[in-house]
Design a protein around this motif. Sequence first.
Motif, PDB file in Angstrom:
ATOM      1  N   ALA A 703       0.849  -1.327   0.122  1.00 38.02           N
ATOM      2  CA  ALA A 703       0.139   0.033  -0.161  1.00 38.02           C
ATOM      3  C   ALA A 703       0.825   1.208  -0.005  1.00 38.02           C
ATOM      4  N   LEU A 704       2.053   1.281   0.789  1.00 38.38           N
ATOM      5  CA  LEU A 704       2.743   2.287   0.881  1.00 38.38           C
ATOM      6  C   LEU A 704       3.578   2.388  -0.410  1.00 38.38           C
ATOM      7  N   SER A 705       3.862   1.335  -1.173  1.00 38.22           N
ATOM      8  CA  SER A 705       4.661   1.574  -2.599  1.00 38.22           C
ATOM      9  C   SER A 705       3.618   2.237  -3.377  1.00 38.22           C
ATOM     10  N   ARG A 706       2.504   1.816  -3.471  1.00 33.68           N
ATOM     11  CA  ARG A 706       1.323   2.350  -4.448  1.00 33.68           C
ATOM     12  C   ARG A 706       1.247   3.836  -4.002  1.00 33.68           C
ATOM     13  N   GLN A 707       1.075   3.940  -2.795  1.00 40.35           N
ATOM     14  CA  GLN A 707       0.792   5.470  -2.374  1.00 40.35           C
ATOM     15  C   GLN A 707       2.133   6.651  -2.691  1.00 40.35           C
ATOM     16  N   GLY A 708       3.302   5.877  -2.688  1.00 33.82           N
ATOM     17  CA  GLY A 708       4.245   6.623  -3.235  1.00 33.82           C
ATOM     18  C   GLY A 708       4.451   6.945  -4.614  1.00 33.82           C
ATOM     19  N   LEU A 709       3.852   6.026  -5.396  1.00 34.50           N
ATOM     20  CA  LEU A 709       3.980   6.300  -6.880  1.00 34.50           C
ATOM     21  C   LEU A 709       2.562   6.852  -7.503  1.00 34.50           C
ATOM     22  N   GLN A 710       1.742   7.115  -6.555  1.00 37.16           N
ATOM     23  CA  GLN A 710       0.356   7.580  -6.759  1.00 37.16           C
ATOM     24  C   GLN A 710       0.251   9.056  -7.793  1.00 37.16           C
ATOM     25  N   ARG A 711       1.177   9.671  -7.461  1.00 41.18           N
ATOM     26  CA  ARG A 711       1.388  11.097  -8.157  1.00 41.18           C
ATOM     27  C   ARG A 711       1.492  10.817  -9.696  1.00 41.18           C
ATOM     28  N   LEU A 712       2.270   9.965  -9.986  1.00 45.24           N
ATOM     29  CA  LEU A 712       2.561   9.364 -11.550  1.00 45.24           C
ATOM     30  C   LEU A 712       1.197   8.884 -12.120  1.00 45.24           C
ATOM     31  N   SER A 713       0.503   8.264 -11.377  1.00 45.21           N
ATOM     32  CA  SER A 713      -0.763   7.853 -12.120  1.00 45.21           C
ATOM     33  C   SER A 713      -1.731   8.978 -12.468  1.00 45.21           C
TER      34      SER A 713
END
Length: 839
Positions: A703-713
Motif C-alpha cells: 500500500a505504501l509503494s502504491r501511495q508513493g507512486l500515486q502522483r505518477l498515475s
Amino acid sequence: MRPGNLLHLYRVRVRARLVQECFAVVGIAAGVALLFASQVASESLSGSVAQLSHGIVGNATLQLLARDPQGMPEGLLAQVRRIDGVRVAAPLLEVSAQASGPTGSESVELVGADSSLRALGGALVRRTELEPFAGIGAVLLPAALARHLGVTRFGREVTLRLYGRVERAPLYEQLHERQIGGLAASPIVVAPLFFAQEMTGLAGRVSRILVEPARAMAGRVRRALVRVAGGRLNVESTSYDERLFAKAASASNQSTALFAVISALVGFLFAFNAMLLTVPQRRRLIADLRRDGYTPGTVIGVLLFDAVVLGVLACVLGLVLGDELSIHLFHSNPGYLGSAFAVGTQRVVDWQSIVVAAGGGMLAAVVAVLSPLRDIVSRDPLAAITVKEGSGAGRANVASALAGVLCLGAATAILLAAPKLAIVGMVLLIAALLLVLGLALDVALTLLSRLARTMTGAVPHVAGMELSAARARAIGVAATGAIAVFGAVAIQGAHADLLKGLQNAASDENAFTDAWVSPPGAYNLLRTAPFTPAQQAKLEALPGVRAVRVYRGGLLDWGERKVWVIAPSSEAVPLLPPSQILEGSLRQATARVRAGGWLVLSQALASEHQLHIGSRVTLPTPIPTSFRVAALSTNIGWAPGAITMTAAGYAHAWGSSDASAYNILLDRHISINQVAGEITRALGPASGLAVQSAQAHDNEQNALSRQGLQRLSQIATLILVVAVLAMAAAIGNMVWQRRPRLAKLKLEGFPRTELWRTILLESLLLLAVGCLSGAIFGLYGQQLLDRALANVINFPVVYSLAVLSALLSLTIVTAAALVIIAIPGYLAAGVPPAVALED
C-alpha cells in the motif's frame, strides 16, 4: 512602430481571431499548470526536509554523527568544544517515534536539544525556549500536529511509542508559523535534551553534535573532528541529510520531471494547434506590413508583442491552475521515504519552479507566433502569402523519417548500453515519434486512397483530400494525441512493472516469518527501530508458538546513501530473498551468509564501490567490520540500496544485542488470529510493541509503494484528459473554420449526413495515426524505463510489454475525442450552402 499603434493593431487583430487566441491561451496555460504542479509536488518533499534541517542546524556547517541509534557519549561534547576554532557546539538527540493523542496518530521525529542550540540561530529555536520547564519534562508540538493529535491545551499528554517503550509527555506549548515559519508543518516533537534522554532510555547519549567553526577555521575543525571520531563516528557537513534524501528520492523526482515535460508538451501542442488556425491571418499581416515598407525587425517586434501578451495571460492562468492542482490533486506524498526521513506536509513553492513553468509558457508562445519566421526575413515582401510548390513535401517527409530513425537508433543504443541516460533516451523517442508522424500520416492517407477506389461513396475521397490540404494542422493534432498516449503508456507500463517487482520484494521479506512483533507505526515500516529483547522467553512459552527468533535491521549511512540493512536470524528460511538475487548462486550465497562473515549487497552499491562476488568490504558501522560479498541483489524496494546479513553479524558490527523485531513462527494449522491476543497480553501494555501478521505487513508495504507512486498515475490520467480535450478542441475548431468549404461541397450535392461522416472519418484517421504511433513508441519507452529502474537505481522490476494498457489508452483517447467532436462536426455539416457564396 510606436507603442500606441502597436496596441491598436493588436486590438484589431485579436477581435478577428478571439476564439483561436483563447484556445492558445488555454493550451499554454494547461502546459504551464501541469509543469508547475508536478514541480511543486516534487520540490515540496525535498524542500520540507531541507527546511527542517536548516531550522535545526542554523549556522552550523559541520556535525559529528553517531552511526548507531543508541547514539554516542554526551561526554564527547566537551572534547568538541575544546577544539581550537569551534565557535559553537550543540548536542542533539533525534529518535523516530509514533505520537498519538485523543484524535489521531502520526509518525514523528523526537528532537531533544539544550539551550546551546539557540546560539546557532536555527528557525526551530529562534523564538522558542528549550528549557523553560523548571526541570519538569514537557514537549513542544507544531500547531498542525497538535491539532491532529488532539493535544492542544497546556498539560495535555501526548503518548510516544519509541525504542520499545511507551512514554507520556505533557504539552508545554504549541509552535505556530509566526515562531518557526514553515517548520510548523513538520512532524517533529521538541523536548529538552534531558527529557528526551529520559523518555528513550538513552541517558548521557546524543545522536549528533552540531558545530559552527570560527571564520576561516572550517578545515582545521574538520580534521580535529575526524580525530575525535576515531573511525567510529561520521564527520559530515550539515547538508548531509539533504543529500541523503536527494539520493533516496532521485527515482521519484526524475519520473516526475519526465512526466512534467510530457505534460508541458501536450499543453503546448494544444496551443500550437490553436495558433496554426491563425497562421493565415498572421501571414497576411506579415505581407501587409512588409508591403507597407516595415523592416523584418519591426514585423518581428509586432509578432513578439502578440507572443508576450499571449504568454503572460497564459502563464498567469497556468500558475493559478497549477497552484490549485498542487493543493488538491498532486499531493507531496513521501510514501516509503517517510520511514527514514522526517518529511513534512508543507507545500514548498520556490522561485525556480515558477521561472521554469513560466519560461516554458513564454517560449511556447514565442515559438508558436514566430512560426512564419523564414517568410518574415525573406527578401520577397510577399513571401508570407506566396503559394509554395509542393514538390519537395515528399522529400521532406523522407528526410524527417530518416532523422526519426536516427533518433530511434540512438534511443536503442541507450537502452542496450547506457540505461542511466534514460531521460535522454525518452527525449530521443519523443523526437523520433514527432519526426515520423508526417510519414505515418502519408501512409494512412495512401491506404485510405486505395481503399476509396474499392468503394462507391465519396466520403473517403473527400476525407483524404481535406486532410492533405491541411497537412500541417493534421500533424499538429496527431502529435498532441501521440505525445499524450506515449507518456501514459511508457510511464504507466513501467509503473506497473515496478509495482509487481516491489510486491515480490515485500513477499520475500515476509516469507521467513508468520508474524512480526515490533514497535508499531509507519516510521518503522522497514523494521529498524531498536528495543531490548526481554520478552523472547515469555513469547516462546505461548501455546501455538513454534519458535521466536530475533530480527535486527537498521539504516546505515554509507557515502551519499542511507542503506537499508536486513538481518534475519541465521535460522530463517529463506534467509535470502529468492526473487531478488541478480548475480551469484542462491544456494551457495545462503550457505555462506548463514555461516557468518558474508553478506548480500545491492548491485548498485557494489558498482559504486567497485565490488564483486568474493570481494571483501569494510562497512562504516559503529564497529567497522569486514564482510565478503556472497551475491548481488536488487535494492529490495529501497532506492538507496540494501544489505542482507545475519542477525548475529549485525549485532557484532553494531556492537549491540538490541533487536528490531521478533519473528514469530507458529505451529502447523495455527493462524496468527488465534494467538495474536495471547501475544499482546504477554507483551503487556508498557512494552511499546505490537503484533502484526506477515501478510498484514506485506499488504502495508504494498500500500505504501502504491501511495508513493500515486502522483505518477494522477499525472498520467490528467495528461490523457487534457489530450482528449486538446485534440477535440483543435479538430472541432479546424472543422468549424472549414464551414465555407463544407458549404461549397453542399452546393456540389453532398448531403449533411455524408459531410458529417466525412468529418468523423477525418477525425478518426487523425486520432488513430497519432494515438497508435504514441502507443507503439510508448511500449518502447516502457522498456527503456524498466531498464533504467532495474540497472541504474537497482529496483526490482518485472519486465513486461503493456500491450493491454496501450490499447486501453489508445481506445480511450480516440473514442472520447471522437464523441466530443461528433457534436460540433454535425453542427458544421449543417452549414447553409449560401455561406459558400459569401466573400
